[in-house]
Write a protein that holds these residues in place. Structure first.
Motif, mmCIF file in Angstrom:
data_model
loop_
_atom_site.group_PDB
_atom_site.id
_atom_site.type_symbol
_atom_site.label_atom_id
_atom_site.label_comp_id
_atom_site.label_asym_id
_atom_site.label_seq_id
_atom_site.Cartn_x
_atom_site.Cartn_y
_atom_site.Cartn_z
ATOM 1 N N ALA A 23 1.235 -0.910 -0.472
ATOM 2 C CA ALA A 23 -0.294 0.406 -0.105
ATOM 3 C C ALA A 23 1.103 1.389 0.296
ATOM 4 O O ALA A 23 0.396 2.271 -0.542
ATOM 5 N N LYS A 24 2.574 0.631 0.397
ATOM 6 C CA LYS A 24 2.973 1.966 0.682
ATOM 7 C C LYS A 24 3.966 1.999 -0.868
ATOM 8 O O LYS A 24 5.151 1.510 -0.867
ATOM 9 N N LYS A 25 3.511 2.727 -1.950
ATOM 10 C CA LYS A 25 3.895 2.741 -3.471
ATOM 11 C C LYS A 25 5.193 3.721 -3.115
ATOM 12 O O LYS A 25 6.130 2.829 -4.047
ATOM 13 N N ASN A 26 5.509 4.375 -2.736
ATOM 14 C CA ASN A 26 7.010 4.779 -3.100
ATOM 15 C C ASN A 26 7.871 4.358 -1.400
ATOM 16 O O ASN A 26 9.258 4.517 -2.104
ATOM 17 N N LEU A 27 7.551 3.497 -0.785
ATOM 18 C CA LEU A 27 8.870 2.889 -0.305
ATOM 19 C C LEU A 27 9.335 1.816 -0.683
ATOM 20 O O LEU A 27 8.997 0.592 -1.428
ATOM 21 N N ARG A 28 10.254 2.009 -0.835
ATOM 22 C CA ARG A 28 11.332 0.380 -1.572
ATOM 23 C C ARG A 28 11.850 -0.485 -0.732
ATOM 24 O O ARG A 28 12.112 -0.161 0.154
ATOM 25 N N LEU A 29 11.019 -1.728 -0.908
ATOM 26 C CA LEU A 29 11.408 -2.813 -0.457
ATOM 27 C C LEU A 29 12.658 -3.315 -0.999
ATOM 28 O O LEU A 29 12.618 -4.110 -1.743
ATOM 29 N N LEU A 30 14.383 -3.814 -0.204
ATOM 30 C CA LEU A 30 15.104 -4.759 -0.866
ATOM 31 C C LEU A 30 15.204 -5.622 0.188
ATOM 32 O O LEU A 30 14.898 -5.653 1.963
ATOM 33 N N THR A 31 15.238 -6.837 -0.656
ATOM 34 C CA THR A 31 15.840 -8.252 0.391
ATOM 35 C C THR A 31 17.192 -9.154 -0.036
ATOM 36 O O THR A 31 17.227 -8.512 -1.661
ATOM 37 N N THR A 32 18.414 -9.484 0.404
ATOM 38 C CA THR A 32 19.284 -9.473 -0.156
ATOM 39 C C THR A 32 20.134 -11.182 0.170
ATOM 40 O O THR A 32 20.676 -11.196 -0.136
ATOM 41 N N GLY A 33 18.708 -11.921 0.739
ATOM 42 C CA GLY A 33 19.520 -12.878 1.232
ATOM 43 C C GLY A 33 19.966 -13.340 2.046
ATOM 44 O O GLY A 33 20.719 -14.695 2.180
ATOM 45 N N GLY A 34 20.374 -12.410 2.775
ATOM 46 C CA GLY A 34 21.723 -12.604 4.059
ATOM 47 C C GLY A 34 22.178 -11.707 3.841
ATOM 48 O O GLY A 34 22.135 -10.821 3.193
ATOM 49 N N LEU A 35 23.224 -11.674 5.773
ATOM 50 C CA LEU A 35 23.725 -10.314 5.923
ATOM 51 C C LEU A 35 25.178 -10.064 5.203
ATOM 52 O O LEU A 35 25.848 -11.192 4.877
ATOM 53 N N ALA A 36 25.601 -9.172 4.625
ATOM 54 C CA ALA A 36 27.366 -8.502 4.515
ATOM 55 C C ALA A 36 27.810 -9.204 5.658
ATOM 56 O O ALA A 36 27.909 -9.225 6.777
ATOM 57 N N ASP A 37 29.347 -10.517 5.385
ATOM 58 C CA ASP A 37 30.428 -10.443 6.116
ATOM 59 C C ASP A 37 31.141 -9.231 7.398
ATOM 60 O O ASP A 37 31.666 -9.003 5.810
ATOM 61 N N PRO A 38 31.233 -8.372 8.033
ATOM 62 C CA PRO A 38 32.103 -7.559 8.540
ATOM 63 C C PRO A 38 32.620 -7.887 8.412
ATOM 64 O O PRO A 38 33.977 -7.015 8.472
#
Length: 529
Positions: free
Chosen positions: A350-365
């Motif tokens: 319902a929030k058309k301007n909200l970007r949703l991103l999925t990465t499949g995992g976390l970055a290794d710090p």
């Protein structure tokens, strides 16, 4: 230069055979003679197409495990000969060299071989020699020759031929040539960068950097600046590899801030519980842990509700419906997480301007990487700051030692401070930031700003006193004077973590003792400019 030039003869030699058969068939139907090598020739022939082996053209068989097959005047002469030069034409006729009007080459998968963790010798064997040589030759002679190095350009090529009755325009060939040179440059950059690492040369005399266009941006940091986003081929989870599930295209500032948010939240291992970071202008305005992701978000938001408006939110675990509903309470630019439930996606839809991103995992710090910054006349390159400390690295320097609970807050605050622009001061309590001071020329000013934010949020929440009361304080670099530390004490802080190493450490330690603070040194700083 001639504008329109017909394609009568093509050399196709590709490692990635995606689309090869369709391209070969379309060219053959236009009467284009097909030359090819090895596996490409076999694939075309198996599809029923008439193909001539390059070995028949050169009079030499492929040899030395395929290392030598196209490095021959019959090939390079056909690519480099100027069609409007009488001497070149005479040489071609005298030596039986036929013109090659189209070269289609994609290179040995060197980058993929390195990414797969192959050994040194396997990587060396996947360095293409003949391909780059042919590409450069064809690109140089783009007045007459088309060179295609990307599968994405197959259809534009065929469209060009349809529009121009089997010919291509100079402008089209120029575009192909530019892409070709960029591809060989990127390939050589990948090889040289890998070799620098393989031979342990952290600062080689020459350094090449390359990228692939991921997105043309509307503008840069400001509307009058043009900008684009390039990826480096890394598969490390983050904004560059994320899947955008909804929302309009990311802006320059969105990408920069989302990267900062995800790098910060990736510091918190999901095994230790949910964590959320809210970022504004590449600085964290709220970071917290929680028993649930929704609680972690609520606690992060409570640090600085004003700054969180229009911010970037990063999660160290799956976005669920409860958290998504909480996030929709204010305007948010981007949410990035390893994954999202279907219910969460539905709420966000319902929030058309909200970007949703999925990465499949976390970055290794802890992953090794390079950061690059351009300065006038050059580049600054350094290792990514993946320095980390644990309890065993801390040196208690005051009469009062921190409690176990304070130690946990000190480490939490220190982790956040690493991602705050210098000078950085972070107040944290119970796994939650309560005040952040960033990017000031004076460490005292950062301490004052962080304390002010802690008091302001306490007032907004209707609490007595300051959120900084009893908090742990992290300083990304040493306190050069006691004033910043005393400001933290005045705000109600109970303990401090800092690198140490100042000429006035004794004065600062004495001030901490007098103020009743527990303080530890890390021996490591985290400047972030």
């Amino acid at each position: 230069m001639t504008d329109l030039h017909p394609i009568r003869r093509a050399l196709l030699s590709v490692s990635d055979k995606t689309g090869l058969i369709d391209l070969g068939r379309a060219l053959s139907e236009r009467g284009v003679e097909l030359l090819s090598t090895g596996g490409s020739a076999k694939a075309l022939r198996d599809a029923g197409l008439d193909v001539r082996d390059v070995a028949d053209v050169t009079g030499f068989p492929e040899m030395m495990d395929g290392r030598v097959k196209t490095l021959h005047p019959a090939v390079h002469g056909g690519l480099l000969a100027l069609r409007d030069n009488a001497e070149h034409q005479a040489a071609m006729e005298a030596h039986g060299i036929g013109a090659i009007d189209l070269l289609v080459v994609n290179l040995y998968p060197f980058e993929a071989t390195v990414a797969a963790g192959a050994g040194y010798n396997d990587c060396i064997e996947n360095i293409d020699i003949g391909g780059p040589a042919m590409i450069r030759a064809a690109a140089k002679n783009h007045a007459f020759v088309n060179v295609v190095v990307d599968v994405e350009d197959y259809e534009p090529l065929l469209g060009e031929l349809r529009d121009n009755d089997g010919a291509t325009t100079l402008a089209f060939r120029q575009t192909l040539a530019q892409t070709a040179y960029a591809r060989t440059a990127a390939y050589d950059a990948a090889v040289s960068t890998w070799m620098a690492s393989a031979i342990d040369a952290p600062a080689p005399r020459r350094r090449a950097v390359a990228g692939t266009l991921a997105q043309t941006l509307r503008y840069g940091e400001n509307p009058h600046q043009s900008a684009a986003f390039y990826t480096d081929g890394s598969d490390r989870p983050g904004v560059a590899t994320a899947l955008q599930l909804q929302g309009k295209a990311l802006s320059y500032n969105n990408i920069n801030d989302t990267d900062a948010a995800f790098e910060l939240v990736s510091e918190f291992d999901p095994k230790d519980g949910p964590a959320v970071a809210i970022i504004k202008h590449a600085n964290p305005c709220g970071v917290a842990r929680g028993a649930t992701m929704a609680e972690a978000y609520t606690r992060a938001f409570a640090c600085d509700q004003t700054s969180a408006f229009g911010g970037i939110i990063a999660l160290n675990g799956e976005l669920d419906a409860e958290t998504a509903e909480a996030i929709t309470g204010i305007f948010t630019e981007v949410v990035i997480a390893p994954s999202a439930t279907e219910d969460a996606k539905a709420l966000f839809s319902a929030k058309k301007n909200l970007r949703l991103l999925t990465t499949g995992g976390l970055a290794d710090p802890t992953a090794r990487a390079q950061t690059i910054r351009q300065v006038a006349g050059g580049y600054l390159m350094q290792d990514k700051d993946n320095g980390r400390i644990g309890l065993d690295d801390l040196q208690v320097v005051t009469k009062l030692a921190p409690t176990d609970e304070q130690l946990q807050d000190l480490l939490f605050a220190w982790t956040v401070a690493k991602h705050v622009k210098s000078n950085a001061i972070v107040y944290a309590r119970d796994g939650q930031t309560v005040g952040v001071g960033a990017g000031q020329m004076s460490r005292l000013d950062s301490a004052l700003i962080a304390a002010t934010k802690a008091q302001r949020m306490a007032d907004a929440l209707g609490l007595d006193g300051s959120l900084a009361k009893g908090a742990a304080v992290a300083s990304d670099a040493f306190f050069p004077f006691a004033d910043g530390l005393l400001e933290a004490a005045a705000a109600g802080a109970s303990c401090v973590i800092q690198p140490g190493g100042s000429m006035r450490d004794d004065e600062v330690i004495a001030a901490a003792d007098e103020a009743g603070l527990a303080m530890v040194f890390t021996g490591m700083r985290h400047f972030r400019h």
